[in-house]
Design an enzyme around this catalytic site. Structure first.
Site, PDB file in Angstrom:
ATOM      1  N   LYS A 195     -20.901  -6.544   0.847  1.00 22.72           N
ATOM      2  CA  LYS A 195     -21.874  -5.454   0.884  1.00 22.72           C
ATOM      3  C   LYS A 195     -23.217  -5.988   0.385  1.00 22.72           C
ATOM      4  O   LYS A 195     -23.322  -6.437  -0.754  1.00 22.72           O
ATOM      5  CB  LYS A 195     -21.419  -4.292  -0.009  1.00 22.72           C
ATOM      6  CG  LYS A 195     -22.530  -3.261  -0.317  1.00 22.72           C
ATOM      7  CD  LYS A 195     -22.054  -2.126  -1.239  1.00 22.72           C
ATOM      8  CE  LYS A 195     -23.217  -1.221  -1.659  1.00 22.72           C
ATOM      9  NZ  LYS A 195     -22.813  -0.129  -2.568  1.00 22.72           N
TER      10      LYS A 195
ATOM     11  N   ASP B  77     -30.528   0.152  -3.486  1.00 25.33           N
ATOM     12  CA  ASP B  77     -29.849   1.421  -3.224  1.00 25.33           C
ATOM     13  C   ASP B  77     -30.516   2.545  -4.011  1.00 25.33           C
ATOM     14  O   ASP B  77     -30.219   2.765  -5.179  1.00 25.33           O
ATOM     15  CB  ASP B  77     -28.364   1.305  -3.602  1.00 25.33           C
ATOM     16  CG  ASP B  77     -27.586   2.588  -3.330  1.00 25.33           C
ATOM     17  OD1 ASP B  77     -28.141   3.490  -2.652  1.00 25.33           O
ATOM     18  OD2 ASP B  77     -26.434   2.693  -3.793  1.00 25.33           O
TER      19      ASP B  77
ATOM     20  N   LYS C  11     -30.781   8.940  -6.072  1.00 22.73           N
ATOM     21  CA  LYS C  11     -30.225   8.704  -7.404  1.00 22.73           C
ATOM     22  C   LYS C  11     -31.215   9.177  -8.460  1.00 22.73           C
ATOM     23  O   LYS C  11     -32.421   9.208  -8.216  1.00 22.73           O
ATOM     24  CB  LYS C  11     -29.999   7.201  -7.615  1.00 22.73           C
ATOM     25  CG  LYS C  11     -28.805   6.623  -6.877  1.00 22.73           C
ATOM     26  CD  LYS C  11     -28.628   5.148  -7.200  1.00 22.73           C
ATOM     27  CE  LYS C  11     -27.457   4.541  -6.453  1.00 22.73           C
ATOM     28  NZ  LYS C  11     -26.145   5.119  -6.811  1.00 22.73           N
TER      29      LYS C  11
ATOM     30  N   ASP D  90     -27.270  -4.315  -5.925  1.00 23.74           N
ATOM     31  CA  ASP D  90     -26.270  -3.691  -5.046  1.00 23.74           C
ATOM     32  C   ASP D  90     -25.956  -4.578  -3.827  1.00 23.74           C
ATOM     33  O   ASP D  90     -25.196  -4.179  -2.949  1.00 23.74           O
ATOM     34  CB  ASP D  90     -26.758  -2.306  -4.614  1.00 23.74           C
ATOM     35  CG  ASP D  90     -25.611  -1.363  -4.292  1.00 23.74           C
ATOM     36  OD1 ASP D  90     -24.492  -1.597  -4.787  1.00 23.74           O
ATOM     37  OD2 ASP D  90     -25.841  -0.390  -3.545  1.00 23.74           O
TER      38      ASP D  90
ATOM     39  N   ASP E 101     -25.724   8.467  -0.530  1.00 27.93           N
ATOM     40  CA  ASP E 101     -25.568   7.455  -1.588  1.00 27.93           C
ATOM     41  C   ASP E 101     -24.220   6.742  -1.509  1.00 27.93           C
ATOM     42  O   ASP E 101     -23.992   5.757  -2.200  1.00 27.93           O
ATOM     43  CB  ASP E 101     -25.743   8.123  -2.954  1.00 27.93           C
ATOM     44  CG  ASP E 101     -26.002   7.115  -4.067  1.00 27.93           C
ATOM     45  OD1 ASP E 101     -26.270   5.934  -3.745  1.00 27.93           O
ATOM     46  OD2 ASP E 101     -25.945   7.520  -5.246  1.00 27.93           O
TER      47      ASP E 101
ATOM     48  N   GLU F 215     -23.184   4.676   0.639  1.00 26.00           N
ATOM     49  CA  GLU F 215     -23.644   3.897   1.782  1.00 26.00           C
ATOM     50  C   GLU F 215     -22.915   2.575   1.956  1.00 26.00           C
ATOM     51  O   GLU F 215     -22.838   2.050   3.067  1.00 26.00           O
ATOM     52  CB  GLU F 215     -25.150   3.668   1.671  1.00 26.00           C
ATOM     53  CG  GLU F 215     -25.580   2.477   0.812  1.00 26.00           C
ATOM     54  CD  GLU F 215     -25.168   2.571  -0.654  1.00 26.00           C
ATOM     55  OE1 GLU F 215     -24.889   3.691  -1.135  1.00 26.00           O
ATOM     56  OE2 GLU F 215     -25.102   1.528  -1.327  1.00 26.00           O
TER      57      GLU F 215
ATOM     58  N   ARG G 227     -19.800   1.716   1.861  1.00 25.57           N
ATOM     59  CA  ARG G 227     -18.623   1.783   2.731  1.00 25.57           C
ATOM     60  C   ARG G 227     -19.030   1.849   4.198  1.00 25.57           C
ATOM     61  O   ARG G 227     -18.298   1.387   5.070  1.00 25.57           O
ATOM     62  CB  ARG G 227     -17.740   2.991   2.320  1.00 25.57           C
ATOM     63  CG  ARG G 227     -18.425   4.323   2.459  1.00 25.57           C
ATOM     64  CD  ARG G 227     -17.745   5.423   1.646  1.00 25.57           C
ATOM     65  NE  ARG G 227     -18.020   5.312   0.202  1.00 25.57           N
ATOM     66  CZ  ARG G 227     -17.509   6.097  -0.727  1.00 25.57           C
ATOM     67  NH1 ARG G 227     -16.673   7.070  -0.383  1.00 25.57           N
ATOM     68  NH2 ARG G 227     -17.808   5.920  -2.000  1.00 25.57           N
TER      69      ARG G 227
HETATM   70  N1  BES Z   1     -24.049   1.099  -5.392  1.00 25.27           N
HETATM   71  C1  BES Z   1     -23.436   2.308  -5.821  1.00 25.27           C
HETATM   72  C2  BES Z   1     -22.316   2.079  -6.810  1.00 25.27           C
HETATM   73  C3  BES Z   1     -22.730   1.496  -8.129  1.00 25.27           C
HETATM   74  C4  BES Z   1     -23.146   2.326  -9.153  1.00 25.27           C
HETATM   75  C5  BES Z   1     -22.654   0.145  -8.355  1.00 25.27           C
HETATM   76  C6  BES Z   1     -23.516   1.787 -10.368  1.00 25.27           C
HETATM   77  C7  BES Z   1     -23.020  -0.389  -9.567  1.00 25.27           C
HETATM   78  C8  BES Z   1     -23.457   0.427 -10.573  1.00 25.27           C
HETATM   79  C9  BES Z   1     -22.872   3.042  -4.616  1.00 25.27           C
HETATM   80  O1  BES Z   1     -23.550   2.901  -3.428  1.00 25.27           O
HETATM   81  C10 BES Z   1     -22.893   4.500  -4.950  1.00 25.27           C
HETATM   82  O2  BES Z   1     -23.954   5.018  -5.080  1.00 25.27           O
HETATM   83  N2  BES Z   1     -21.728   5.095  -5.079  1.00 25.27           N
HETATM   84  C11 BES Z   1     -21.610   6.466  -5.394  1.00 25.27           C
HETATM   85  C12 BES Z   1     -20.588   7.082  -4.492  1.00 25.27           C
HETATM   86  C13 BES Z   1     -20.532   8.566  -4.551  1.00 25.27           C
HETATM   87  C14 BES Z   1     -21.814   9.160  -3.952  1.00 25.27           C
HETATM   88  C15 BES Z   1     -19.328   9.042  -3.786  1.00 25.27           C
HETATM   89  C16 BES Z   1     -21.173   6.574  -6.838  1.00 25.27           C
HETATM   90  O3  BES Z   1     -20.375   5.742  -7.283  1.00 25.27           O
HETATM   91  O4  BES Z   1     -21.675   7.440  -7.525  1.00 25.27           O
HETATM   92 ZN    ZN Z   2     -24.655   1.153  -3.226  1.00 22.71          ZN
HETATM   93 MN    MN Z   3     -25.128   4.314  -3.224  1.00 24.15          MN
END
Ligand code: BES
Ligand code: ZN
Ligand code: MN
Length: 488
Positions: free
Chosen positions: A254, A259, A266, A277, A336, A338, A340
Site C-alpha cells: 500500500k 492520507d 481525518k 501511509d 478514509d 482507502e 484496501r
Molecule cells: N492509513 C490509515 C490507517 C492508519 C491509522 C495507519 C493510523 C497508521 C496510523 C487508514 O487508511 C485508515 O484511515 N483507516 C481507517 C479505517 C476506517 C475508516 C474503517 C481507520 O483505521 O480509522
Molecule cells: Zn491510509
Molecule cells: Mn485512511
C-alpha cells in the site's frame, strides 16, 4: 559511518567495546584491557550496578596505562541469552551512545565466532542510521562524529563473508527508512515511482503504469482513491529474476503517499503521520533492493500501488460505487478506508499477471490494528498455515515479530453491501479483521498473507538497531522468509 571488519587486535586509540557476562565475568579481551589498565574495569564495575547483565553498558573514561579514550563494557548476560539479536543490540547500542560524542573511531573486540561478529557489525550499521538531511543549522557539537566502527575478530575473512549479505539487506532497510521518513511534498506517486526506478541499476526490471493504463485495466478501486489529488496515481512493478524458471514470489504494498482521509477527512491532530501511509510500499521497495543487492536466487515480484488521498472537487464521495479490476463492485462508505481499495486492484493485478507461488501484502491499513497489538507486533492474516508459520518464524529470528489474527465467514458478512458486492468498511468492531476480509475477496486460490503494519512502520522512541522515524519494518523479515524457504 562506515562499518569495517578486521583481524582481532586491541586498538591503540579511540573507543574500545569489550564484553562481560553475568556475574561480571570478563571476556578474554576485557580481561586483557583490565590487566593493562591496572584493574580499571574491575574497579569501575564495583563502583557501579553493572553486573554483566544483557543490555547493560558501563562507560569507563580514559583508563590509565592505555591510549584509549574510553572503554565500553557491554553486558552479555548468560551464555544462553547470546543470540543474533543480542549481538546486534550490542553493536547498535554502542554506536548510538557514541555517534555524537565527539569520538571518531570505535572498535569492538569480539571474542565470538564469525557469524556473531557479523551480527555485531550489522547492529552497528542499523543503529547508526539517521534521517537528518533537513537539519541545516545544527551546531558542530550536535553533529555525528563517529566515522568508523570496526569489528575486530579472529577469522575476519569469515566474518566479512557473513556480513556481506547482511550489509546488502541493511541497505534495503535504509532505503525503506529514507522513503518512509520523507515528507509528502517530496514523496508523492511520481517521485516514489522514480525511487523504484533507481533499482534498475541493481538489475531490477521496473515498469510504471500511469492512470491511462490503469483505467484500461479497469482499476476503478485504486483510481477512485487518487482522483481527488493533483498528483497522478501510479502502479509500479519491480521484478528481480535470480531464480531461473521457478514461479515467482510476490509482494504487494500500500503506497498512499499522504492520507488526509479524503472527503471523510481525518481530524487535524496527528495528521502529519499520514506521510508514512506508504509504509507498505516502502517495505516492498526496500525488500526488492535487498534481494537484488545480495543477488538472491529467487524470482521476486514487487508491486506497489501509489496514490495520494485528498479531498477536492474531483475527490470520490461517500456513497460512490466503484468497479474494481476483478469486476467486483464496491460501495465507498468512508473515503478514509482507502488502503484496501488500492490493494484490491494491486492484488488482483499481481495474481492474474504473475501467478505467483504466494502473495504477501503489507499495509499501514488500520488504526484498529494498533489498538489490538500496539507497536511491538504486526498482525498477520492468512489463508495458509504454512506461509503463516514461516512468517512467524522469520519474524522471530529477525526481531520483527508478527501475531496471527483470525479470518472467517462471520467477519466477511460484515462488509456485504445493500447496493454493491461489498462496502469498504465493516462496523464498529473488528476493524483490522474486516479490512483483511475485504482484501481476501480479491485473492483467488493461492497462498496469501496480509501484514497490517500500522503499528510498526514508524517509531517515536527508537531502539538500538531501529532509530526513531521510519523503521524499515518487514524488509528483514521478508528477506529472511525468502532466504530460508524460496531460494534455489
Ligand atoms: N492509513 C490509515 C490507517 C492508519 C491509522 C495507519 C493510523 C497508521 C496510523 C487508514 O487508511 C485508515 O484511515 N483507516 C481507517 C479505517 C476506517 C475508516 C474503517 C481507520 O483505521 O480509522
Ligand atoms: Zn491510509
Ligand atoms: Mn485512511
Amino acid at each position: 559511518m562506515k562499518v569495517a571488519i578486521s583481524e582481532l587486535k586491541l586498538p591503540a586509540a579511540g573507543v574500545l567495546v569489550v564484553g562481560a557476562g553475568s556475574g561480571r565475568k570478563l571476556n578474554p579481551s576485557a580481561a586483557a584491557v583490565d590487566k593493562k589498565s591496572g584493574g580499571a574495569l574491575q574497579r569501575a564495575m564495583k563502583a557501579s550496578r553493572f553486573k554483566g547483565e544483557k543490555g547493560q553498558m558501563l562507560e569507563v573514561m580514559a583508563p590509565a596505562g592505555m591510549k584509549l579514550s574510553r572503554v565500553l563494557l557491554a553486558g552479555l548476560g548468560e551464555q544462553d541469552e547470546i543470540d543474533d539479536l543480542a549481538m546486534e543490540a550490542v553493536g547498535g547500542s554502542a554506536v548510538q551512545k557514541l555517534l555524537t560524542s565527539g569520538e571518531t573511531q570505535l572498535t569492538f573486540a569480539c571474542d565470538v565466532d564469525a557469524k556473531a561478529a557479523a551480527r555485531i557489525a550489522y547492529g552497528a550499521k542499523l543503529g547508526a542510521y539517521r534521517f537528518d538531511k533537513y537539519h541545516t543549522q545544527r551546531k558542530d557539537d550536535a553533529k555525528p562524529s563517529l566515522k568508523t566502527a570496526t569489528v575486530s575478530v579472529k577469522g575476519a575473512a569469515a566474518a566479512k563473508r557473513a556480513f556481506a549479505g547482511l550489509d546488502r539487506t541493511g541497505d534495503g532497510v535504509f532505503f525503506t527508512r529514507d522513503l518512509v521518513s520523507e515528507p509528502a511534498n517530496i514523496i508523492y506517486p511520481k517521485t516514489l515511482a522514480a525511487a523504484c526506478r533507481t533499482l534498475a541499476k541493481l538489475g531490477v526490471k521496473v515498469e510504471v503504469l500511469g492512470e491511462t493504463q490503469m483505467a484500461k485495466l479497469g482499476m476503478g478501486a485504486l483510481l477512485g482513491v487518487g482522483q481527488g489529488s493533483a498528483h497522478e496515481s501510479q502502479l509500479v512493478v519491480m521484478r528481480w529474476n535470480g531464480g531461473g524458471r521457478a514461479k515467482p514470489v510476490a509482494f504487494v504494498g500500500k503506497g498512499v503517499t499522504f492520507d488526509t482521509g479524503g472527503i471523510s477527512l481525518k481530524p487535524g491532530p496527528g495528521m502529519e503521520q499520514m506521510k508514512w501511509d506508504m509504509g507498505g510500499a516502502g517495505t516492498v521497495i526496500g525488500l526488492m533492493k535487498a534481494l537484488a543487492g545480495r543477488k538472491a536466487k529467487v524470482n521476486a515480484v514487487g508491486v506497489v500501488g501509489l496514490v495520494e488521498n485528498m479531498p477536492s472537487h474531483t475527490a470520490q464521495r461517500p456513497g460512490d460505487v466503484v468497479t474494481s479490476m476483478s469486476g467486483q463492485t464496491i460501495e465507498i462508505l468512508n473515503t478514509d478506508a482507502e488502503g484496501r481499495l488500492v490493494l484490491a486492484d494491486a492484488l488482483w493485478y499481481t495474481q492474474s499477471r504473475f501467478k505467483p507461488q504466494f502473495m504477501v501484502d503489507l499495509a499501514t491499513l488500520t488504526g484498529a490494528m494498533m489498538v489490538a497489538l500496539g507497536q511491538d507486533n504486526a498482525g498477520v492474516f492468512s489463508n495458509d498455515d504454512e506461509l503463516t508459520d514461516r512468517l512467524l518464524a522469520a519474524g522471530k529470528a529477525e526481531g520483527e515479530t508478527v501475531w496471527r489474527m483470525p479470518l472467517g465467514d462471520a467477519y466477511d458478512k460484515l462488509i456485504d453491501s445493500d447496493i454493491a458486492d461489498m462496502k469498504n468498511v465493516g462496523g464498529r468492531y473488528a476493524g483490522a479483521i474486516t479490512a483483511a476480509q475485504f482484501l481476501q475477496r480479491f485473492v483467488n486460490k493461492l497462498p496469501w498473507a496480509h501484514l497490517d503494519i500500522a503499528g510498526v512502520a514508524w517509531s517515536e522512541k527508537g531502539r538500538p538497531t531501529v532509530p526513531k522515524g521510519g523503521t524499515g519494518w518487514g524488509v528483514r523479515l521478508l528477506d529472511r522468509l525468502v532466504a530460508d524457504h524460496y531460494e534455489r
